[in-house]
Every structure is written in structure tokens, then in C-alpha cells.
Write an enzyme that holds these catalytic residues in place. Structure first.
Site, PDB file in Angstrom:
ATOM      1  N   LEU A  39      26.264  27.780 -23.306  1.00 50.33           N
ATOM      2  CA  LEU A  39      27.678  27.640 -23.672  1.00 50.33           C
ATOM      3  C   LEU A  39      28.449  26.722 -22.719  1.00 50.33           C
ATOM      4  O   LEU A  39      29.663  26.751 -22.704  1.00 50.33           O
ATOM      5  CB  LEU A  39      28.355  29.014 -23.725  1.00 50.33           C
ATOM      6  CG  LEU A  39      27.896  29.928 -24.867  1.00 50.33           C
ATOM      7  CD1 LEU A  39      28.539  31.302 -24.745  1.00 50.33           C
ATOM      8  CD2 LEU A  39      28.208  29.312 -26.217  1.00 50.33           C
TER       9      LEU A  39
ATOM     10  N   CYS B 193      26.938  34.055 -16.387  1.00 45.52           N
ATOM     11  CA  CYS B 193      27.726  34.380 -17.583  1.00 45.52           C
ATOM     12  C   CYS B 193      26.894  35.084 -18.647  1.00 45.52           C
ATOM     13  O   CYS B 193      27.316  36.078 -19.222  1.00 45.52           O
ATOM     14  CB  CYS B 193      28.344  33.119 -18.171  1.00 45.52           C
ATOM     15  SG  CYS B 193      29.387  32.226 -17.011  1.00 45.52           S
ATOM     16  N   HIS B 194      25.694  34.555 -18.919  1.00 46.91           N
ATOM     17  CA  HIS B 194      24.864  35.127 -19.972  1.00 46.91           C
ATOM     18  C   HIS B 194      23.404  35.317 -19.556  1.00 46.91           C
ATOM     19  O   HIS B 194      22.569  35.674 -20.369  1.00 46.91           O
ATOM     20  CB  HIS B 194      24.948  34.270 -21.239  1.00 46.91           C
ATOM     21  CG  HIS B 194      26.336  34.171 -21.748  1.00 46.91           C
ATOM     22  ND1 HIS B 194      27.127  33.080 -21.495  1.00 46.91           N
ATOM     23  CD2 HIS B 194      27.093  35.038 -22.456  1.00 46.91           C
ATOM     24  CE1 HIS B 194      28.324  33.287 -22.045  1.00 46.91           C
ATOM     25  NE2 HIS B 194      28.329  34.452 -22.630  1.00 46.91           N
ATOM     26  N   GLY B 195      23.083  35.001 -18.307  1.00 44.27           N
ATOM     27  CA  GLY B 195      21.759  35.308 -17.781  1.00 44.27           C
ATOM     28  C   GLY B 195      20.673  34.270 -17.956  1.00 44.27           C
ATOM     29  O   GLY B 195      19.498  34.598 -17.840  1.00 44.27           O
TER      30      GLY B 195
ATOM     31  N   PRO C 261      19.384  33.063 -22.840  1.00 43.67           N
ATOM     32  CA  PRO C 261      19.779  32.528 -24.145  1.00 43.67           C
ATOM     33  C   PRO C 261      19.860  31.003 -24.237  1.00 43.67           C
ATOM     34  O   PRO C 261      19.935  30.468 -25.342  1.00 43.67           O
ATOM     35  CB  PRO C 261      21.158  33.152 -24.367  1.00 43.67           C
ATOM     36  CG  PRO C 261      21.703  33.345 -22.998  1.00 43.67           C
ATOM     37  CD  PRO C 261      20.515  33.696 -22.146  1.00 43.67           C
TER      38      PRO C 261
END
Length: 192
Positions: free
Chosen positions: A138, A156-158, A171
């Protein structure tokens, strides 16, 4: 009936009126293009913008294991002089272990494999690494020298990247991009 046939046949033959319509239309097109050109021409970037398209960075003081972060086209770019251990660990990774097998190196063919050599500055300069430090999930900015593989970690999202900026877990779908660059080892790197 012969009168009607003559009239119908004469409508299909070009005459002076058809020529005038065509000439007027072409004059209108040329006029519109000549009016639009100054507006289109002013959209070209000026010299100062083109100069900002590339930067030159002094890397003479960047020792092995050190990282320098610069900004290029509004994006963070990491220049790292990787240690021999980091280079070897990145070389040992099999392509089948990678989530994204494409190098994403603007200096190489678009389909080049994501081997360590294709992600580094090249043969004889494997320790030098230049990468746009933006997570491909992202657009977050991953933290350097973090995560399971000692590369980059996006909290943030790993997403976890290795020391060659290749996505290993999380991701993010792609490896982080490498910008177009030219390197003089131990002296300068030109990005852009």
C-alpha cells in the site's frame, strides 16, 4: 428518367462546392492545431524540472554495513553498502523460495529473474544496493535492517523483505523497485 439519372450521377462526382467544403474544413483543423500548440507546448517540463529528474549522490564515506537514504522524485531511495554476509545470504536464496521471482530492476530487462546479482549494482559491485524504499502493498515506508531476513519490514501490514529488497512474507505482491542508476563504486551513484 434520363434527367433523374443524370442528376443522381452528378451528385457523386466531386464538384467545386465539395472542394470548398473540404478546404474550409482543413483550414479549420490547421487553425485549431495552431491555436492549441502554445498550450500543449507549455506543458513540457522546464530545465529545472528535468534536472531534478536525476540526482548524483556521493557515497565515498559509505562503509560496508552502512545505509544512506536520499529522496528522488519525492520517493525515499536507499543506498546500501551491504556486508559480505548479507550478500552471501541473499545469493543463497532459491528463486522458488521467492514470492515474486521478477527482479524489478529498471536497469535490466523487465522479465529478469530476482537473483541477488540482478537486484544489486551488478557483477563486481554486488555489495552495492540501490532501491526505492516503498512497500509494494500500500505504499508505506518499510523500516530498514528489520524483520526475519535482516532487510526491511513494513509494520503497517507485516510485509517482510530480505537484504535484496525481495518480498519474502506478508501481503506485498512484488519486490521493491530498483530505480535506474549508474554507480561508480566508492565514489558516486547517479539515480535517474
Amino acid at each position: 428518367m434520363s434527367e433523374h439519372e443524370t442528376t443522381a450521377d452528378s451528385e457523386h462526382e466531386p464538384n467545386r462546392r465539395d472542394f470548398l467544403y473540404l478546404a474550409t474544413g482543413m483550414a479549420g483543423v490547421v487553425g485549431a492545431a495552431s491555436l492549441a500548440w502554445p498550450f500543449i507546448d507549455q506543458m513540457r517540463p522546464d530545465a529545472s524540472t528535468l534536472a531534478a529528474a536525476s540526482i548524483e549522490v556521493d557515497i565515498s564515506s559509505l562503509e560496508k554495513g552502512s545505509t544512506l537514504q536520499v529522496k528522488w522524485r519525492g520517493k525515499p531511495v536507499t543506498i546500501r553498502n551491504r556486508t559480505d554476509k548479507e550478500v552471501q545470504e541473499a545469493k543463497d536464496v532459491q528463486l522458488s523460495d521467492l514470492k515474486d521471482p521478477v527482479a524489478r530492476n529498471a536497469n535490466l530487462d523487465a522479465n529478469a529473474d530476482a537473483t541477488d546479482i540482478n537486484r544489486s549494482a551488478g557483477k563486481g559491485k554486488e555489495n552495492w544496493f540501490v532501491m526505492i524504499q516503498v512497500c509494494t502493498h500500500l505504499g508505506c515506508i518499510p523500516l530498514g535492517e528489520q524483520g526475519e531476513f535482516g532487510g526491511w519490514f513494513c509494520p503497517c501490514h507485516g510485509s517482510v523483505y530480505d537484504t535484496a529488497g525481495r518480498i519474502r512474507h506478508g501481503p506485498a505482491p512484488y519486490n521493491m523497485e530498483l530505480p535506474p542508476f549508474d554507480l561508480t563504486p566508492g565514489k558516486t551513484v547517479r539515480i535517474g
